[in-house]
Design an enzyme around this catalytic site. Structure first.
Site, short mmCIF file in Angstrom:
data_model
loop_
_atom_site.label_atom_id
_atom_site.label_comp_id
_atom_site.label_asym_id
_atom_site.label_seq_id
_atom_site.Cartn_x
_atom_site.Cartn_y
_atom_site.Cartn_z
CE LYS A 158 -0.36 3.84 14.64
NZ LYS A 158 -1.69 3.79 14.06
NE ARG A 217 5.47 -11.46 1.54
CZ ARG A 217 4.65 -11.07 2.49
NH1 ARG A 217 4.76 -11.54 3.69
NH2 ARG A 217 3.67 -10.22 2.24
CB ILE A 246 -0.75 13.67 11.32
CG1 ILE A 246 -2.18 13.35 10.91
CG2 ILE A 246 -0.71 14.89 12.22
CD1 ILE A 246 -3.09 12.98 12.07
CG ASN A 265 -1.89 -1.06 1.27
OD1 ASN A 265 -2.51 -1.34 0.25
ND2 ASN A 265 -2.05 -1.72 2.41
CB VAL A 266 3.13 2.70 2.50
CG1 VAL A 266 3.82 4.04 2.67
CG2 VAL A 266 1.97 2.57 3.49
CG ASP A 273 -2.11 0.49 15.25
OD1 ASP A 273 -1.15 0.25 14.50
OD2 ASP A 273 -2.73 1.58 15.22
P1 NAP Z 1 1.70 -4.14 2.77
O1 NAP Z 1 0.70 -3.55 1.82
O2 NAP Z 1 1.39 -5.41 3.45
O3 NAP Z 1 3.08 -4.32 1.95
C1 NAP Z 1 4.19 -5.00 2.46
C2 NAP Z 1 5.22 -5.13 1.35
O4 NAP Z 1 6.41 -5.69 1.91
C3 NAP Z 1 4.80 -6.04 0.20
O5 NAP Z 1 5.19 -5.49 -1.03
C4 NAP Z 1 5.57 -7.35 0.46
O6 NAP Z 1 5.96 -8.04 -0.71
C5 NAP Z 1 6.82 -6.81 1.13
N1 NAP Z 1 7.39 -7.80 2.06
C6 NAP Z 1 6.81 -8.30 3.19
N2 NAP Z 1 7.63 -9.19 3.76
C7 NAP Z 1 8.74 -9.26 2.97
C8 NAP Z 1 9.93 -10.02 3.03
N3 NAP Z 1 10.15 -10.90 4.00
N4 NAP Z 1 10.86 -9.82 2.05
C9 NAP Z 1 10.65 -8.94 1.05
N5 NAP Z 1 9.51 -8.19 0.95
C10 NAP Z 1 8.57 -8.36 1.90
O7 NAP Z 1 2.09 -3.09 3.90
P2 NAP Z 1 1.76 -1.50 3.96
O8 NAP Z 1 0.34 -1.30 4.29
O9 NAP Z 1 2.33 -0.84 2.75
O10 NAP Z 1 2.60 -1.08 5.26
C11 NAP Z 1 4.02 -1.03 5.25
C12 NAP Z 1 4.53 -0.49 6.59
O11 NAP Z 1 4.05 0.83 6.78
C13 NAP Z 1 4.09 -1.29 7.82
O12 NAP Z 1 5.12 -1.28 8.79
C14 NAP Z 1 2.89 -0.50 8.33
O13 NAP Z 1 2.68 -0.66 9.73
C15 NAP Z 1 3.34 0.92 8.01
N6 NAP Z 1 2.22 1.87 7.85
C16 NAP Z 1 1.22 1.59 6.98
C17 NAP Z 1 0.16 2.47 6.83
C18 NAP Z 1 -0.96 2.21 5.86
O14 NAP Z 1 -1.85 3.03 5.75
N7 NAP Z 1 -0.94 1.10 5.14
C19 NAP Z 1 0.15 3.66 7.61
C20 NAP Z 1 1.20 3.93 8.48
C21 NAP Z 1 2.24 3.02 8.59
P3 NAP Z 1 4.87 -8.76 -1.66
O15 NAP Z 1 4.03 -7.64 -2.21
O16 NAP Z 1 5.67 -9.44 -2.71
O17 NAP Z 1 4.10 -9.67 -0.75
#
Ligand code: NAP
Length: 441
Positions: free
Chosen positions: A206, A48, A137, A16-17, A202
């Protein structure tokens, strides 16, 4: 344009990010170079699964599953994989190889922040994490930098959009928790397994981060008292509303002075729990999945930071802000000082905090009941501010019972717990239906 330096950026994760960060890095390369004083070249993206379809069209040759090699060859590393491992090892490897790191991984920071900050200090690199608290924020840098000449006394935050959406739904529609959760899941605000959000985990991660920065002392997850929202009922929300309050899940970090701190000195109470707030409090106006953080400082007074707490593009904004700032420091030479840990204020157990309380009681409708309850409160030094009574008649048994809603003046957690225990022992009490804390009065 004169010759500018190129800094190689490794991106870990393209979900997502991460996908939005990659898009902005490529689309806005010229602007970012102008603001940074160096070209930020996306050197590779570790994922992954190479075959997963991405939200954004990106050059295939950027993708790799070899995250370790990628971080060893980067000036700046952005970790957006989430989870503890391999994120932790990759961040440490990156820093030991001289790269500054930007992450949004609150779970990792709350668990292992102190070790990671030490590694960053040792390696003379920067570890930035604006995205880890309240998404888009700007709150980390305002607390760490803008308010570093002031003394923060209290931070109250709505830092979890899912629970704010659920409580807001309950407040506006009268829905029960389970129905509001189902609606949040249907709209994509809650995950299929909502435990981390609704149990407050969560928000607790924070809270630990906010407390550490606000009070210049490292607080870990185990220092945070945590209560989620699963026990908040539609009738709690309705009663709060009638009394002019709204119920919010707050992350609270506040300085406690003197005897209340239990050690005669001072300490910091860090906690997450459902909280009654007066409807006129600025945080009461935070609706839906929005986040806000309300900061009280000795000289600045009250400040409120409000915006989108999640979502790929808003969160990417915070990540890019950190990246530009880290890159500028590389260009200027040296990471500079990031966080300070000179506060040395001890974390306090929940018993040391004091607030007003809201208590719901189901009691037998008999003469003298109110006086007996009021006597127990007075005996424990807990003074009642508001008391409301509603009479119910059970249609089948024809027995009348009364629902009492009590709001107290500020009292210590220990005194309140003792009061509730004593009230439970009265033969006229059918049940204690709720005990919630009240802030902002
Ligand atoms: P996500 O959509 O689940 O994406 C995770 C990404 O990491 C995927 O591309 C995945 O690869 C890759 N990944 C996971 N494990 C891996 C590994 N062992 N080796 C290589 N690549 C790996 O997560 P997200 O929502 O973007 O969030 C990312 C981080 O930002 C998290 O720590 C989350 O807490 C933080 N965050 C997110 C938000 C939000 O709104 N989403 C807001 C604030 C903070 P694949 O795609 O190939 O599976």
């Amino acid at each position: 344009m004169s010759e500018v330096r190129t800094l190689k950026v490794a991106l870990l994760g393209c979900g997502n990010v991460g996908a939005q960060v990659a898009r902005i890095l490529i689309d806005d390369a010229e602007d970012l170079a102008a603001r940074t004083g160096a070209r930020l070249e996306l050197g590779g993206i570790a994922v992954r699964n190479l075959d997963t379809e991405r939200d954004v069209e990106l050059p295939r040759e950027l993708f790799t599953t070899d995250a370790e090699t990628l971080v060893k060859d980067a000036d700046l590393v952005i970790e957006l994989m989430g989870g503890i491992e391999p994120a932790r090892t990759l961040i440490v490897t990156a820093m030991q190889n001289g790269a500054s790191v930007v992450t949004g991984n609150k779970a990792l920071l709350a668990q292992d922040g102190p070790t990671l900050y030490e590694e960053a200090d040792k390696a003379h690199v920067q570890l930035s994490y604006e995205a880890a608290v309240a998404g888009a924020i700007p709150i980390i840098r305002p607390i760490r930098d803008s308010l570093s000449g002031d003394r923060i006394t209290r931070v109250l935050g709505i830092v979890n959009g899912t629970t704010n959406f659920i409580l807001d739904q309950m407040d506006s529609t009268g829905a029960q928790f389970a129905d509001a959760l189902a609606e949040a899941q249907r709209l994509g605000y809650a995950e299929a397994d909502p435990t981390a959000d609704v149990e407050g985990h969560d928000a607790a991660a924070k809270a630990a981060i906010l407390a550490s920065l606000s009070f210049h002392t490292r607080f870990a997850l185990e220092n945070v008292y945590c209560e989620g929202i699963t026990a908040v009922s539609a009738s709690d929300i309705a009663a709060a509303k009638e009394a002019g309050f709204v119920i919010k899940l707050l992350a609270i970090a506040e300085k406690v002075q003197g005897s209340a701190a239990g050690n005669g000195g001072e300490g910091v109470s860090v906690r997450v729990h459902p909280t009654l707030l007066p409807r006129e409090h600025p945080l009461a106006a935070v609706h839906g999945a929005f986040n806000a953080v309300f900061v009280e400082a000795e000289n600045a007074g009250e400040l409120m930071f409000y915006g989108q707490g999640a979502g790929g593009t808003p969160t990417a904004s915070a990540v890019l802000g950190d990246l530009v700032s880290a890159a500028r420091r590389v260009v200027l030479g040296g990471p500079g000082r990031t966080e300070t840990t000179t506060g040395h204020v001890p974390p306090l157990p929940i018993d040391a905090s004091s607030t007003s309380y809201y208590i719901g009681l189901d009691v037998a409708d008999q003469p003298g009941v109110l006086a007996r309850i009021a006597h127990i409160f007075a005996e424990h030094g807990v003074s009642i501010e508001i008391l409301r009574q509603t009479i119910h008649r059970d249609a089948q048994s024809n027995v009348e019972s009364a629902e009492l809603r009590i709001i107290t003046h500020r009292a210590s957690e220990a005194a309140l717990a003792a009061t509730v225990e004593a009230v439970k022992g009265l033969d006229v009490i059918n049940s204690v239906t709720s005990v919630l804390r009240v802030e902002g009065v």
